[in-house]
Motif scaffolding. Sequence first.
Motif, PDB file in Angstrom:
ATOM      1  N   SER A 105     -80.965  55.770  71.461  1.00 27.88           N
ATOM      2  CA  SER A 105     -80.332  56.888  70.769  1.00 27.88           C
ATOM      3  C   SER A 105     -81.025  57.169  69.440  1.00 27.88           C
ATOM      4  O   SER A 105     -81.249  58.323  69.066  1.00 27.88           O
ATOM      5  CB  SER A 105     -78.852  56.594  70.530  1.00 27.88           C
ATOM      6  OG  SER A 105     -78.239  57.642  69.821  1.00 27.88           O
ATOM      7  N   PHE A 113     -76.763  55.404  61.411  1.00 29.62           N
ATOM      8  CA  PHE A 113     -75.596  55.969  62.083  1.00 29.62           C
ATOM      9  C   PHE A 113     -74.347  55.779  61.219  1.00 29.62           C
ATOM     10  O   PHE A 113     -74.104  54.699  60.685  1.00 29.62           O
ATOM     11  CB  PHE A 113     -75.391  55.319  63.452  1.00 29.62           C
ATOM     12  CG  PHE A 113     -76.459  55.673  64.444  1.00 29.62           C
ATOM     13  CD1 PHE A 113     -76.664  56.992  64.834  1.00 29.62           C
ATOM     14  CD2 PHE A 113     -77.282  54.683  64.981  1.00 29.62           C
ATOM     15  CE1 PHE A 113     -77.657  57.322  65.747  1.00 29.62           C
ATOM     16  CE2 PHE A 113     -78.275  55.001  65.898  1.00 29.62           C
ATOM     17  CZ  PHE A 113     -78.464  56.330  66.280  1.00 29.62           C
ATOM     18  N   THR A 114     -73.560  56.857  61.109  1.00 33.05           N
ATOM     19  CA  THR A 114     -72.320  56.842  60.328  1.00 33.05           C
ATOM     20  C   THR A 114     -71.204  57.447  61.189  1.00 33.05           C
ATOM     21  O   THR A 114     -71.426  57.767  62.352  1.00 33.05           O
ATOM     22  CB  THR A 114     -72.463  57.663  59.036  1.00 33.05           C
ATOM     23  OG1 THR A 114     -72.607  59.056  59.381  1.00 33.05           O
ATOM     24  CG2 THR A 114     -73.671  57.210  58.219  1.00 33.05           C
ATOM     25  N   SER A 115     -70.046  57.671  60.584  1.00 32.67           N
ATOM     26  CA  SER A 115     -68.936  58.278  61.323  1.00 32.67           C
ATOM     27  C   SER A 115     -68.994  59.805  61.306  1.00 32.67           C
ATOM     28  O   SER A 115     -68.172  60.461  61.945  1.00 32.67           O
ATOM     29  CB  SER A 115     -67.601  57.820  60.731  1.00 32.67           C
ATOM     30  OG  SER A 115     -67.457  58.297  59.403  1.00 32.67           O
ATOM     31  N   SER A 157     -73.603  65.963  61.729  1.00 28.53           N
ATOM     32  CA  SER A 157     -72.557  65.394  62.588  1.00 28.53           C
ATOM     33  C   SER A 157     -72.828  65.699  64.044  1.00 28.53           C
ATOM     34  O   SER A 157     -73.327  66.780  64.378  1.00 28.53           O
ATOM     35  CB  SER A 157     -71.185  65.974  62.217  1.00 28.53           C
ATOM     36  OG  SER A 157     -70.692  65.418  61.035  1.00 28.53           O
ATOM     37  N   ILE A 209     -69.070  60.614  64.917  1.00 23.39           N
ATOM     38  CA  ILE A 209     -70.406  60.017  64.811  1.00 23.39           C
ATOM     39  C   ILE A 209     -71.329  60.978  64.072  1.00 23.39           C
ATOM     40  O   ILE A 209     -71.243  62.194  64.254  1.00 23.39           O
ATOM     41  CB  ILE A 209     -70.984  59.662  66.210  1.00 23.39           C
ATOM     42  CG1 ILE A 209     -72.293  58.877  66.082  1.00 23.39           C
ATOM     43  CG2 ILE A 209     -71.149  60.896  67.071  1.00 23.39           C
ATOM     44  CD1 ILE A 209     -72.139  57.503  65.522  1.00 23.39           C
ATOM     45  N   TYR A 264     -70.861  48.344  65.925  1.00 22.81           N
ATOM     46  CA  TYR A 264     -71.473  49.588  66.394  1.00 22.81           C
ATOM     47  C   TYR A 264     -70.539  50.314  67.354  1.00 22.81           C
ATOM     48  O   TYR A 264     -70.009  49.715  68.295  1.00 22.81           O
ATOM     49  CB  TYR A 264     -72.784  49.297  67.122  1.00 22.81           C
ATOM     50  CG  TYR A 264     -73.935  48.950  66.216  1.00 22.81           C
ATOM     51  CD1 TYR A 264     -74.581  49.925  65.482  1.00 22.81           C
ATOM     52  CD2 TYR A 264     -74.397  47.629  66.108  1.00 22.81           C
ATOM     53  CE1 TYR A 264     -75.653  49.613  64.660  1.00 22.81           C
ATOM     54  CE2 TYR A 264     -75.463  47.307  65.287  1.00 22.81           C
ATOM     55  CZ  TYR A 264     -76.085  48.312  64.561  1.00 22.81           C
ATOM     56  OH  TYR A 264     -77.143  48.004  63.750  1.00 22.81           O
ATOM     57  N   ASN A 265     -70.341  51.598  67.133  1.00 17.57           N
ATOM     58  CA  ASN A 265     -69.558  52.420  68.051  1.00 17.57           C
ATOM     59  C   ASN A 265     -70.504  52.903  69.148  1.00 17.57           C
ATOM     60  O   ASN A 265     -70.963  54.051  69.150  1.00 17.57           O
ATOM     61  CB  ASN A 265     -68.935  53.603  67.303  1.00 17.57           C
ATOM     62  CG  ASN A 265     -67.839  54.266  68.105  1.00 17.57           C
ATOM     63  OD1 ASN A 265     -67.864  54.263  69.333  1.00 17.57           O
ATOM     64  ND2 ASN A 265     -66.873  54.840  67.407  1.00 17.57           N
ATOM     65  N   LEU A 325     -70.211  56.412  71.179  1.00 19.65           N
ATOM     66  CA  LEU A 325     -70.438  57.616  70.385  1.00 19.65           C
ATOM     67  C   LEU A 325     -71.893  57.737  69.943  1.00 19.65           C
ATOM     68  O   LEU A 325     -72.462  58.840  69.937  1.00 19.65           O
ATOM     69  CB  LEU A 325     -69.510  57.640  69.172  1.00 19.65           C
ATOM     70  CG  LEU A 325     -68.005  57.627  69.432  1.00 19.65           C
ATOM     71  CD1 LEU A 325     -67.240  57.976  68.160  1.00 19.65           C
ATOM     72  CD2 LEU A 325     -67.619  58.583  70.547  1.00 19.65           C
ATOM     73  N   ILE A 326     -72.500  56.619  69.573  1.00 18.84           N
ATOM     74  CA  ILE A 326     -73.911  56.639  69.187  1.00 18.84           C
ATOM     75  C   ILE A 326     -74.765  57.092  70.362  1.00 18.84           C
ATOM     76  O   ILE A 326     -75.680  57.920  70.218  1.00 18.84           O
ATOM     77  CB  ILE A 326     -74.355  55.243  68.697  1.00 18.84           C
ATOM     78  CG1 ILE A 326     -73.671  54.902  67.374  1.00 18.84           C
ATOM     79  CG2 ILE A 326     -75.881  55.179  68.544  1.00 18.84           C
ATOM     80  CD1 ILE A 326     -73.900  53.489  66.897  1.00 18.84           C
ATOM     81  N   LEU A 368     -74.330  60.783  70.924  1.00 16.46           N
ATOM     82  CA  LEU A 368     -75.078  61.556  69.932  1.00 16.46           C
ATOM     83  C   LEU A 368     -76.555  61.631  70.301  1.00 16.46           C
ATOM     84  O   LEU A 368     -77.188  62.689  70.207  1.00 16.46           O
ATOM     85  CB  LEU A 368     -74.921  60.926  68.550  1.00 16.46           C
ATOM     86  CG  LEU A 368     -75.810  61.502  67.441  1.00 16.46           C
ATOM     87  CD1 LEU A 368     -75.505  62.976  67.199  1.00 16.46           C
ATOM     88  CD2 LEU A 368     -75.637  60.713  66.153  1.00 16.46           C
TER      89      LEU A 368
END
Length: 351
Positions: free
Chosen positions: A51, A68-70, A200, A210, A239-240, A243-244, A247
């Motif tokens: 990713s 990677f962030t929210s 985002s 994400i 780590y999510n 969602l990562i 993305l």
Amino acid sequence: MIDPIYYDNASTTKVDHRVIKEMLPYFSELYGNASSQHEFGKIAKKAIEKSRRQVSSLLNCFEDEIIFTSGATESINLALKGFVEANSCKGNHIITVKTEHKAVLNTCEYLETKGIEVTYLDVDKNGLIDLEDLKTSIQENTFLICIMWVNNETGIIQPIKEIGKIAQSTNITFFSDATQAIGKIPVDLQEIYVDMLCFSGHKLYGPKGIGVLYKKPEIEITPLIHGGGQEKGLRGGTYNSPLIIGLGKACEIAKSEFKENFLSLKTKKEELEKHFTANAIGIVNFKDIETAPHILSITLNNFEADEFLMMKSKEFLASTGSACNSEIIQQSHVLNALKIKNAEKVLRISF
């Protein structure tokens, strides 16, 4: 019953079915913690690094420059607060713009309470900054310039390349909120000087929750979230993975289908511009300058925007401004900065 047409994509997009398909196994089958050393963990970590490559490929940057962030709001907070804390010896003056997203403006207001000086640049009637104003605002203690790439309410594109040159020539770090630019207009970080950038996933058919902070390795920031050392110690927490991975797939699709999507957006925008004008429904704003292909700003002739949207609620869904301000009943700070007359009649349509 016919569902209304969704014209509020600048606030959020649906998740592409190919993105969902890519994510699903990591919820229930390949559910390992990417920080674990066993096989399940390694599978998840490998997918996350894929990713990271997909995101960096879309931006044309290096993989190790992706954090990677929210979402963009967290990325903005990490970039601004993290930079200020890590670089207090280099200065205490930030330059930004009155039409920035509230995530930037509110963070800057917070930093002012911590002794940081902030200059808020004005914009002209087209929503553009004056590059000479930017130059004259630079002080000896200026260490950060923060300017949005594409405005989320108007679609106005700031002269990012020229701003980058000014920042580079004065050795000032340059951060840009590119949330409405990524996937919509060309963004090539090998051609444009930007030190940090954010966006985002849910703005380009990826999942909510994400986002990304792009950061050059030489730019030092202090983490907001401390934990297990994930993301090179800059963003702790498990780590999510789903969602990562979602993305990454959304970025891969955005790159592979960019040309056709750009033309499709431009065509839809032109068709709706003609419809509103020919039927005397409203006047197209910012007609004489380049704007992003997915955002159309209209000043209605005979109705306030809220009233118009209520009347047309079974036909289409749009917005009177940024969805991030929807719970606060107040006039748009962006339209105020632009000194737009009849701001209550301005409608944002986004494809």
